[in-house]
Scaffold this motif. Structure first.
Motif, short mmCIF file in Angstrom:
data_model
loop_
_atom_site.label_atom_id
_atom_site.label_comp_id
_atom_site.label_asym_id
_atom_site.label_seq_id
_atom_site.Cartn_x
_atom_site.Cartn_y
_atom_site.Cartn_z
N ASP A 366 0.69 -1.21 -0.01
CA ASP A 366 -0.04 0.07 0.06
C ASP A 366 0.85 1.12 -0.06
O ASP A 366 0.43 2.30 -0.78
N ALA A 367 2.03 1.26 0.86
CA ALA A 367 2.78 2.35 0.70
C ALA A 367 3.49 2.67 -0.45
O ALA A 367 3.74 3.52 -0.91
N TYR A 368 4.17 1.55 -1.24
CA TYR A 368 4.64 1.47 -2.71
C TYR A 368 3.65 2.13 -3.46
O TYR A 368 4.01 2.94 -4.42
N ALA A 369 2.36 2.08 -3.44
CA ALA A 369 1.16 2.20 -4.31
C ALA A 369 1.14 3.89 -4.23
O ALA A 369 0.50 4.52 -5.14
N HIS A 370 1.47 4.36 -2.95
CA HIS A 370 1.37 5.79 -2.78
C HIS A 370 2.65 6.41 -2.33
O HIS A 370 2.84 7.33 -1.51
N GLN A 371 3.70 5.89 -3.13
CA GLN A 371 4.96 6.40 -2.67
C GLN A 371 5.52 7.67 -3.30
O GLN A 371 6.38 8.52 -2.51
N HIS A 372 4.62 8.45 -4.17
CA HIS A 372 5.14 9.47 -4.50
C HIS A 372 4.78 10.70 -3.73
O HIS A 372 5.15 11.98 -4.10
N LEU A 373 4.01 10.72 -2.55
CA LEU A 373 3.82 11.68 -1.92
C LEU A 373 5.17 11.96 -0.86
O LEU A 373 5.41 11.08 -0.05
N PRO A 374 5.68 13.28 -1.16
CA PRO A 374 6.98 13.14 -0.41
C PRO A 374 6.67 13.27 0.89
O PRO A 374 5.71 13.74 1.45
N PHE A 375 7.98 12.83 1.76
CA PHE A 375 7.77 12.55 3.05
C PHE A 375 7.52 14.08 3.78
O PHE A 375 6.71 14.28 4.86
N GLU A 376 8.03 15.00 3.19
CA GLU A 376 8.17 16.24 3.75
C GLU A 376 6.67 16.75 3.76
O GLU A 376 6.33 17.63 4.62
N LYS A 377 5.69 16.57 2.55
CA LYS A 377 4.51 17.03 2.42
C LYS A 377 3.74 16.21 3.41
O LYS A 377 2.76 16.86 4.04
N LEU A 378 4.03 15.27 3.76
CA LEU A 378 3.35 14.31 4.84
C LEU A 378 3.53 14.97 6.13
O LEU A 378 2.46 15.10 6.77
N VAL A 379 4.47 15.30 6.49
CA VAL A 379 4.76 16.01 7.75
C VAL A 379 4.00 17.27 8.01
O VAL A 379 3.29 17.38 9.01
N ASP A 380 3.98 18.14 6.92
CA ASP A 380 3.50 19.37 6.80
C ASP A 380 2.00 19.13 6.84
O ASP A 380 1.13 20.16 7.67
#
Length: 522
Positions: A366-380
């Motif tokens: 599931d994470a691989y399928a949504h891997q293109h969201l940058p970690f930085e954006k996720l934290v934000d």
């Protein structure tokens, strides 16, 4: 969009069952299929390029502490033979000329950090000759130089963001040090450097010119395109998954430490190395295949079991890296493409190891399928409780290096990659494993403000115990695994006490011998 789906589905026959499953997940949202097919254009050269999301995070961290060397990436290579120093220096400069990421600095323009790409840079290759030093002194000096070059901070505004040094330790024996700031280069990029260095060095040694083809795009083109692509419906679709997976009750991992956690995180660290036998590695791969999982998933399951035993927590969150190189035009680029994924697994209800692998497998896919969201954006977006004492979302990381890292083979030289440690730690624990032909190797990097070396040695022994156990008993339950770890821990402590007793006994005998000798002499 149907035509795009058809184009992707033509590749199904060449994919493994796991790859087909991941492909289906991508097609369900039509997000990543669009990502794969859209062409990254060359950017306009009239203005500075924006930072990629990954670069933006490192820029922010650098502003908080410009002296922090934990993102200085170090490579140490021993070269033996008739080295052509001029050809080596020329090759390094040609690589810097080919890849804009190595010629980039960073500035604030109208309140925004931007990439400033310089038309040329000069990569100087200083040679430090230690041949005349005694061997013991020489080795100490080499280690001192490695630490000095690795821990010297980079100036992201002035640059350059790489430095090299050649240490001569014998008539035909050298140590090449290569240090670059992570904002310009990731682990995959090291393979690109090695591959190009092999070709260029051989050409320049024989008086030829570079035969490397022109790069289709540069890193700044990717950064510009990424900012344009990741917005609107694409962004919201990715965020929906991660909010559901991580948005509620995300707890901090409560590892027992040897000292209280400092109020402000330090980045002082050390590493211990691990080598697994070839037959154990082979058995782990076979076990993974039987479970329909990858080697990484099996290793991650064992690591999470270990963390569960140490913390008594069921909700275990571990970070990992993903290369983010699933487009042909960026495979051969040097740059900071890597993304961090947050893998959260519930270990409750005393599952079998096989059941746990299934849970980890689903979370990972599931994470691989949504891997293109940058970690930085996720934290934000998630806005976890921020503190200066540890990293957000996860504090422990596991990485399996299976990227195409070509071994460096320069004409006329014997080359050996040396273990390198810049004595820093980005996380509480960072377990970095490499799948080699000889078996799994790697190192566990740890924060020395939190852990003693003896605690990390103990942890690595427990990890090996788990691996051997699950290979022999894949249906074993979690509580039974914990009981085995308890018994292994007792055996470790008993062996340690026996060793200490033997040392004390030997010291006592040595004292007795000295007293008897002194008495006889009198």
């Amino acid at each position: 969009m149907d035509n795009k789906k058809d184009e992707i589905l033509k590749r199904r026959s060449k994919l493994s069952p796991m790859q087909r499953e991941l492909l289906e997940k991508r097609l369900q949202g039509e997000i990543d299929s669009h990502y794969q097919l859209e062409i990254i254009p060359k950017r306009s050269q009239t203005s500075p390029a924006p930072l990629s999301f990954a670069q933006q995070r490192l820029w922010f961290l650098h502003q908080l502490d410009p002296s922090n060397p934990s993102y200085n990436e170090l490579a140490c290579i021993q070269l033996t033979g008739a080295l052509n120093v001029n050809a080596l220096e020329q090759s390094l400069n040609e690589i810097a000329q080919r890849h804009e990421a190595l010629r980039t600095t960073f500035e604030m323009v109208e309140g925004q950090a931007v990439q400033i790409i310089h038309p040329t840079i000069t990569v100087a290759l200083p040679v430090i000759n230690l041949c005349l030093m005694p061997e013991a002194v020489r080795q100490a000096k080499v280690e001192q130089l490695i630490i000095q070059i690795a821990q010297k901070p980079f100036d992201l505004v002035s640059g350059p963001l790489l430095r090299v040094m050649l240490i001569q330790i014998g008539v035909q024996e050298y140590v090449l040090l290569f240090v670059i700031h992570h904002i310009a280069m990731d682990g995959w990029s090291k393979g690109v450097v090695y591959r190009e260095l092999v070709i260029l060095y051989e050409a320049f040694c024989t008086g030829k010119t570079s035969s490397l083809p022109e790069l289709p795009i540069q890193y700044a083109d990717f950064a510009t395109w990424q900012r344009h692509w990741l917005q609107g419906d694409v962004l919201q679709a990715h965020l929906a998954y991660w909010k559901k997976q991580l948005g509620s009750n995300l707890v901090t991992l409560q590892l027992p430490t040897d000292r209280p956690r400092p109020a402000v995180q330090t980045f002082r660290g050390a590493s211990q190395y691990l080598t697994l036998p070839h037959d154990l590695t082979t058995n782990l791969k076979a076990l993974s295949q039987q479970q329909g999982a990858t080697l990484f998933m099996t290793l991650l399951t064992n690591f999470k079991i270990l963390l569960h035993w140490y913390t008594s927590q069921d909700d275990i969150v571990v970070g990992t890296d993903i290369a983010n190189r699933d487009r042909s035009e960026i495979e051969g680029l040097i740059g900071f493409f890597i993304n961090q994924l947050v893998l959260r697994t519930n270990l409750s209800d005393n599952p079998t190891f096989q059941e746990l692998v299934g849970r980890v497998r689903k979370v990972t896919l599931d994470a691989y399928a949504h891997q293109h969201l940058p970690f930085e954006k996720l934290v934000d977006v998630l806005k976890p409780e921020r503190t200066l004492s540890y990293m957000p979302l996860f504090q422990v990381k596991l990485v399996l290096q299976n990227t195409p890292l070509q071994l460096l083979k320069l004409a006329g030289l014997n080359i050996r990659q040396l273990n390198s440690d810049n004595e820093t730690a980005k996380f509480d624990l960072l377990f970095n494993l490499i799948d080699t032909e000889q078996g799994l190797t790697g190192k566990l990097e740890y924060n020395t403000e939190l852990f003693d070396a003896s605690s990390i040695t103990r942890m690595l022994k427990h990890f090996k115990t788990l691996l051997h156990t699950v290979v022999a008993q894949p249906q074993i339950r979690l509580k039974a695994l914990e009981e085995i770890l308890v018994e292994a821990d007792k055996q470790q402590q008993m062996a340690k006490q026996k060793e200490l007793k033997e040392i004390r006994t030997q010291k006592f005998k040595n004292v007795q011998r000295r007293v008897i000798k002194q008495t006889i002499e009198l």
